[in-house]
Each structure stands twice: as structure tokens, then as C-alpha cells.
Design an enzyme around this catalytic site. Structure first.
Site, PDB file in Angstrom:
ATOM      1  N   GLU A   1       8.400   8.875   8.912  1.00 49.24           N
ATOM      2  CA  GLU A   1       7.460   7.758   9.098  1.00 49.24           C
ATOM      3  C   GLU A   1       8.251   6.503   8.764  1.00 49.24           C
ATOM      4  OE1 GLU A   1       3.951   7.828   6.521  1.00 49.24           O
ATOM      5  OE2 GLU A   1       4.041   5.640   6.459  1.00 49.24           O
TER       6      GLU A   1
ATOM      7  N   ARG B   1       7.434  -2.239   7.026  1.00 49.05           N
ATOM      8  CA  ARG B   1       7.631  -3.126   5.884  1.00 49.05           C
ATOM      9  C   ARG B   1       8.888  -3.948   6.075  1.00 49.05           C
ATOM     10  NH1 ARG B   1       6.373   1.112   1.043  1.00 49.05           N
ATOM     11  NH2 ARG B   1       4.717   2.075   2.232  1.00 49.05           N
TER      12      ARG B   1
ATOM     13  N   THR C   1       2.755   1.996   7.541  1.00 47.47           N
ATOM     14  CA  THR C   1       2.323   0.680   7.050  1.00 47.47           C
ATOM     15  C   THR C   1       1.915  -0.227   8.214  1.00 47.47           C
ATOM     16  OG1 THR C   1       4.020   0.984   5.321  1.00 47.47           O
ATOM     17  CG2 THR C   1       2.754  -1.032   5.246  1.00 47.47           C
TER      18      THR C   1
ATOM     19  N   LYS D   1      -4.605  10.229   5.966  1.00 50.82           N
ATOM     20  CA  LYS D   1      -3.694  10.098   4.836  1.00 50.82           C
ATOM     21  C   LYS D   1      -4.562   9.908   3.587  1.00 50.82           C
ATOM     22  CE  LYS D   1      -0.177   6.831   3.143  1.00 50.82           C
ATOM     23  NZ  LYS D   1       0.908   5.928   3.552  1.00 50.82           N
TER      24      LYS D   1
HETATM   25  C1  3PG Z   1       3.513   4.916   1.403  1.00 49.57           C
HETATM   26  O1  3PG Z   1       3.702   3.876   1.984  1.00 49.57           O
HETATM   27  O2  3PG Z   1       3.019   5.888   1.979  1.00 49.57           O
HETATM   28  C2  3PG Z   1       3.833   4.980  -0.044  1.00 49.57           C
HETATM   29  O3  3PG Z   1       4.427   3.819  -0.493  1.00 49.57           O
HETATM   30  C3  3PG Z   1       4.649   6.128  -0.433  1.00 49.57           C
HETATM   31  O4  3PG Z   1       4.381   6.349  -1.763  1.00 49.57           O
HETATM   32  P1  3PG Z   1       5.531   6.805  -2.755  1.00 49.57           P
HETATM   33  O5  3PG Z   1       6.552   5.695  -2.716  1.00 49.57           O
HETATM   34  O6  3PG Z   1       4.869   6.922  -4.104  1.00 49.57           O
HETATM   35  O7  3PG Z   1       6.092   8.090  -2.255  1.00 49.57           O
END
Ligand code: 3PG
Length: 215
Positions: free
Chosen positions: A45, A49, A73, A133
């Protein structure tokens, strides 16, 4: 062209782990894809960002057709379009944005919207979705939350993400309503920045081995 949502869910369910990736530059996209494949985890994924997201998705799709690549995101419908144009095979969002979900559902783009309460699950069901999710998983009740939701929402599958790593991956994957777990622990920005793709391959391989124990 988007993939059939069920196919994407099937492939995610086979992978069982979804590396969440933030790339500062698209130059890292190809070595990253190679590292994940070397670790036996041909899925990613790539999050919006960074400015490099769409280009990175495009590179992976073009050069590594065996990879399953989603856009993460995704916060608005413009990013849905960017993801689609780049060849993204699915979309992941941190929260439940009805406009984004609609833009995906109407065009057959598989989407995993983020939810962390029963209302979110029901909103997703209202759009005909089979999986969501669960974010942020650890901060929102983790394994006990998912156990509690298996009663009323027996048909919904979850992709818990947020605070998951090698130590608690197995406890999530043991739940029947967990399709796969997401997380950034395999592809941390620091490892990518340092070009430590061998370590990324090792972490992917470790995650695959941990997931295999829960099959
Ligand atoms: C995401 O965007 O799905 C999360 O930031 C991932 O979470 P993690 O960094 O705690 O794995």
C-alpha cells in the site's frame, strides 16, 4: 482498468500482511518492490503522504505486474483519480469519507475505508463493501474490539492497521474475521532512506513466516 474487488480481497487474504509504504522518491519504488518480492510478500500500500506516491505506484505496476499495489492515505476524490490513473489496484483510507467511498464503488475500484466503530462498519455495509480497514487498531481496542464485532457483523472482514508488528501480528491473524494486517514496520521510511532493502526483504520474510503459522 481496475481489478474485481473480490479478486483483490482474495489476494490480500492470501498475502495476510499489507506493508504500508511511504516513499520520499519514486526512485525507491523498484528496489522496494524487488525487496518485498524477495521476502515473499508481493503486495504494498503506497501512501499519498508524499508527492512520489502516484509515480511510485505507476513504476511498480509497469515493472512488476505480479505485485498487488494499492494507494493508501487517500483523503479525497482527486487522489482516487490519481491512484486510478497510476494503475492502483485498490484504495485504502484512514477514515470513512462517503465521497471517496462512492467514487471508488461507482467505478469498481476496490476500497478499504478506515473505521473504528460499529457505525463505520454499517456505513461500509451500506455501500455493499465486504471488508474495511480497522484503524488505528491498537489504539481503538485491538483484538477485543474485533472479537466483539464478529457477533453482529459476521460477514465483514477487517484489515487491522496501526500499532501492529511482529509481536502482535499473530494475535490478529488468528481471528476469523481478519483478512490481513497492515503496518509500516516492514517498510519504515528510515530503512528506505538508508537503502536497506536487504533488511526490508528480511522483515517481509519474517512477516510471511509469522503469518504462515496462523493459517
Ligand atoms: C497507516 O497509515 O495505515 C498507519 O500509519 C500504519 O500504522 P503503523 O505505522 O502503526 O503500522
Amino acid at each position: 482498468m481496475t481489478d474485481n474487488p473480490s479478486n483483490v480481497l482474495t489476494r490480500l487474504g492470501e498475502a495476510r500482511v499489507l506493508p504500508v509504504v511511504e516513499l520520499e522518491t519514486s526512485a525507491a519504488a523498484a528496489p522496494l518492490a524487488k525487496a518485498l518480492m524477495a521476502g515473499g510478500l508481493p503486495v504494498a500500500e503506497i501512501t499519498f503522504r508524499s508527492e512520489a506516491a502516484a509515480a511510485s505506484i505507476g513504476i511498480v505496476r509497469e515493472r512488476f505486474p505480479e505485485m498487488l499495489v494499492g494507494a493508501g492515505t487517500v483523503l479525497d476524490t482527486e487522489q482516487v483519480e490519481l491512484a486510478r490513473e497510476a494503475g492502483s489496484q485498490f484504495v485504502v483510507t484512514p477514515g470513512f469519507n462517503p465521497a471517496v467511498v462512492e467514487a471508488c464503488v461507482e467505478t469498481g475500484m476496490p476500497i478499504l475505508p478506515g473505521i473504528n466503530n460499529p457505525t463505520g462498519v454499517e456505513q461500509a455495509m451500506g455501500f455493499g463493501l465486504e471488508a474495511v480497514k480497522f484503524f488505528p487498531a491498537e489504539a481503538s481496542g485491538g483484538v477485543s474490539f474485533l472479537k466483539a464485532l464478529s457477533g453482529p457483523y459476521g460477514s465483514i472482514r477487517f484489515v487491522p492497521t496501526g500499532g501492529i508488528g511482529p509481536d502482535n501480528l499473530g494475535s490478529y491473524l488468528a481471528l476469523p474475521n481478519v483478512l490481513a494486517c497492515g503496518g509500516s514496520w516492514i517498510v519504515s521510511p528510515a530503512l528506505v532512506r538508508a537503502s536497506r532493502f536487504d533488511e526490508i526483504a528480511r522483515l517481509a520474510d519474517e512477516a510471511v513466516a509469522l503469518a504462515a503459522r496462523k493459517r
